[in-house]
Design an enzyme around this catalytic site. Structure first.
Site, PDB file in Angstrom:
ATOM      1  N   ASP A  76       0.830  -1.216   0.000  1.00 16.22           N
ATOM      2  CA  ASP A  76       0.000   0.000   0.000  1.00 16.22           C
ATOM      3  C   ASP A  76       0.860   1.259   0.000  1.00 16.22           C
ATOM      4  O   ASP A  76       1.881   1.321   0.698  1.00 16.22           O
ATOM      5  CB  ASP A  76      -0.911   0.011   1.232  1.00 16.22           C
ATOM      6  CG  ASP A  76      -2.029  -1.019   1.101  1.00 16.22           C
ATOM      7  OD1 ASP A  76      -2.163  -1.862   1.986  1.00 16.22           O
ATOM      8  OD2 ASP A  76      -2.742  -0.983   0.057  1.00 16.22           O
ATOM      9  N   THR A 134      15.486  -6.129   0.127  1.00 18.82           N
ATOM     10  CA  THR A 134      14.896  -6.757  -1.069  1.00 18.82           C
ATOM     11  C   THR A 134      15.764  -7.928  -1.482  1.00 18.82           C
ATOM     12  O   THR A 134      16.981  -7.878  -1.368  1.00 18.82           O
ATOM     13  CB  THR A 134      14.755  -5.811  -2.273  1.00 18.82           C
ATOM     14  OG1 THR A 134      14.283  -6.566  -3.406  1.00 18.82           O
ATOM     15  CG2 THR A 134      16.070  -5.120  -2.627  1.00 18.82           C
ATOM     16  N   ASP A 136      16.001  -8.715  -4.393  1.00 14.77           N
ATOM     17  CA  ASP A 136      16.467  -8.392  -5.760  1.00 14.77           C
ATOM     18  C   ASP A 136      17.832  -7.728  -5.789  1.00 14.77           C
ATOM     19  O   ASP A 136      18.429  -7.618  -6.857  1.00 14.77           O
ATOM     20  CB  ASP A 136      15.459  -7.452  -6.440  1.00 14.77           C
ATOM     21  CG  ASP A 136      14.122  -8.136  -6.673  1.00 14.77           C
ATOM     22  OD1 ASP A 136      13.125  -7.429  -6.875  1.00 14.77           O
ATOM     23  OD2 ASP A 136      14.080  -9.380  -6.626  1.00 14.77           O
ATOM     24  N   GLY A 179      13.012 -11.681  -9.806  1.00 14.80           N
ATOM     25  CA  GLY A 179      13.713 -10.500 -10.298  1.00 14.80           C
ATOM     26  C   GLY A 179      13.049 -10.031 -11.569  1.00 14.80           C
ATOM     27  O   GLY A 179      13.353 -10.490 -12.655  1.00 14.80           O
TER      28      GLY A 179
HETATM   29  O1  F6P Z   1      10.711  -7.333  -5.088  1.00 12.87           O
HETATM   30  C1  F6P Z   1      10.902  -8.609  -4.589  1.00 12.87           C
HETATM   31  C2  F6P Z   1      10.068  -9.581  -5.348  1.00 12.87           C
HETATM   32  O2  F6P Z   1      10.186 -10.823  -4.749  1.00 12.87           O
HETATM   33  C3  F6P Z   1      10.435  -9.704  -6.825  1.00 12.87           C
HETATM   34  O3  F6P Z   1      11.598 -10.464  -7.022  1.00 12.87           O
HETATM   35  C4  F6P Z   1       9.193 -10.351  -7.361  1.00 12.87           C
HETATM   36  O4  F6P Z   1       9.061 -10.202  -8.761  1.00 12.87           O
HETATM   37  C5  F6P Z   1       8.120  -9.574  -6.610  1.00 12.87           C
HETATM   38  O5  F6P Z   1       8.690  -9.222  -5.350  1.00 12.87           O
HETATM   39  C6  F6P Z   1       6.847 -10.371  -6.373  1.00 12.87           C
HETATM   40  O6  F6P Z   1       5.930  -9.449  -5.820  1.00 12.87           O
HETATM   41  P1  F6P Z   1       4.702  -9.980  -4.939  1.00 12.87           P
HETATM   42  O7  F6P Z   1       5.256 -10.510  -3.662  1.00 12.87           O
HETATM   43  O8  F6P Z   1       3.861  -8.727  -4.713  1.00 12.87           O
HETATM   44  O9  F6P Z   1       4.002 -11.035  -5.744  1.00 12.87           O
END
Ligand code: F6P
Length: 374
Positions: A76, A134, A136, A179
């Protein structure tokens, strides 16, 4: 006698290993070392807007090794939050909660999106620091983000294990790694796991180039291959339109333009869903080898953090408590070598660190003969 300083903590964005270690780090340092009081807010910025809080003093023991976040998280945004079916700017509610709890500072644990949201709240007058989280590893101006080391271990272990079925069945195993817009995790795990092909968003790929690399391996006696592909990897036909859509989003001069450009980008990303399956089928057709797909997904964000992430999260948390003591706000606590450095949020917010084409990891992969799809 001045009242003890009171700090709030929230976790926002995707969960990651090390979040609880970071909550523990900043919490224990603030309470035990600096004599502060600490309260947590639930589910990211939403819990702040809705004033859903919890005293953390007695909840910091036993969480160092826990995956996820004891506070819960969300994606959010303070200024565009869905409330009762309407998109509302909840900044005033957030400021109200901050003042109601007599907070002296707010610590936000998150990635580049969180830094953007934190900067908005700095501009609304709140004292804020962020910690870089993160899997990433794509945050600018920090040597590391907690979550990445654990995800790297998990993805590398998966690639190691996938070698068994690949060489037993003489197959192409395509393993999708997280990623969307940065290939650090795929590149790092691909190198560490000895993948034969590594595909990242920063280097558009050609299925034919990959197939030729696999055929070359077969001619050399290796009738199996491991292809590590990032969620956001694209072929050369897709890369152009995507880069153009990203440029339009960066160039957006009004919130409406940014939303429209973001929707266009989202539509392109949605069109890329299924790319990994399509690529596996293409490679099977082009090489004659059976192919199978494994999507690691949220396994990479799960479970206990590695020792490296526990250490990183703890020392970043302690450095954050020191900055609050010193009245330094509006910064991200960046990892810098063995130490840390406060980096202004203006330099971090909304920016991503892509893999440079000449990065040492890219060169190392090429020099050991890994195909990068180009
Ligand atoms: O930003 C971290 C991450 O795990 C990315 O690697 C991935 O694409 C994304 O979050 C997934 O997002 P969500 O948890 O909102 O599905």
């Amino acid at each position: 006698m001045a009242r003890p300083r009171r700090i709030g903590i929230l976790t926002a964005g995707g969960d990651s290993p090390g979040l609880n270690a970071a909550i523990r780090g900043i919490g224990k340092a603030a309470i035990g070392h600096h004599g502060m009081q600490v309260i947590g807010f639930r589910d990211g910025f939403r819990g702040l807007a809705e004033d859903r809080s919890v005293r953390l003093d007695a909840r910091l023991s036993g969480i160092l090794t826990l995956g996820g976040t004891i506070l819960g998280t969300s994606r959010d945004k303070p200024h565009r939050m869905l409330v009762g079916g309407e998109i509302m700017d909840m900044t005033p509610s957030i400021v109200g909660t901050y003042e109601k709890h007599h907070l002296d500072a707010l610590v936000c644990l998150g990635g580049d999106g969180t830094a953007k949201n934190a900067l908005r709240l700095v501009r609304a007058g709140l004292n804020i620091i962020t910690l870089p989280k993160t899997i990433d590893n794509d945050l600018v101006l920090t040597d590391a983000t907690f979550g990445f080391a654990t995800a790297l271990d998990i993805a590398t272990d998966a690639i190691d294990r996938l070698h068994s079925t690949a060489h037993s069945h003489h197959r192409i195993i395509v393993v999708e790694i997280m990623g969307h817009r940065a290939g650090w995790l795929t590149l790092g795990a691909g190198i560490a796991g000895g993948a034969d092909v590594i595909l990242i968003p920063e280097i558009p790929y050609s299925a034919e180039s990959i197939a030729e690399a696999i055929r070359r391996r077969v001619r050399g006696g290796s009738n199996f291959s491991i292809v590590a592909v990032a969620e956001g990897a694209m072929n050369t036909e897709e890369a152009g339109p995507y880069a153009a859509a990203e440029a339009r989003k960066r160039a957006a001069s009004t919130p409406e333009e940014a939303v429209t450009a973001g929707q266009a980008l989202g539509a392109l990303e949605a069109a890329h869903a299924g790319n990994t399956m399509r690529l596996a089928a293409q490679l099977e057709a082009l090489t004659g080898l059976e192919s199978r797909v494994t999507i690691l997904g949220y396994v990479q964000r799960g479970g206990t953090p590695s020792a490296a992430d526990r250490l990183l999260a703890t020392r970043l948390g302690c450095a954050g408590a020191d900055l609050i003591r010193d009245g330094v706000f509006g910064v991200m606590v960046a990892a810098r070598g063995e130490g840390t450095e406060p980096v202004p949020l203006e330099l971090v917010a909304g920016k991503r660190k892509p893999v440079p084409p000449d990065h040492s990891w890219v060169l190392a992969a090429r020099h050991v003969g890994t195909c990068l799809g180009d």
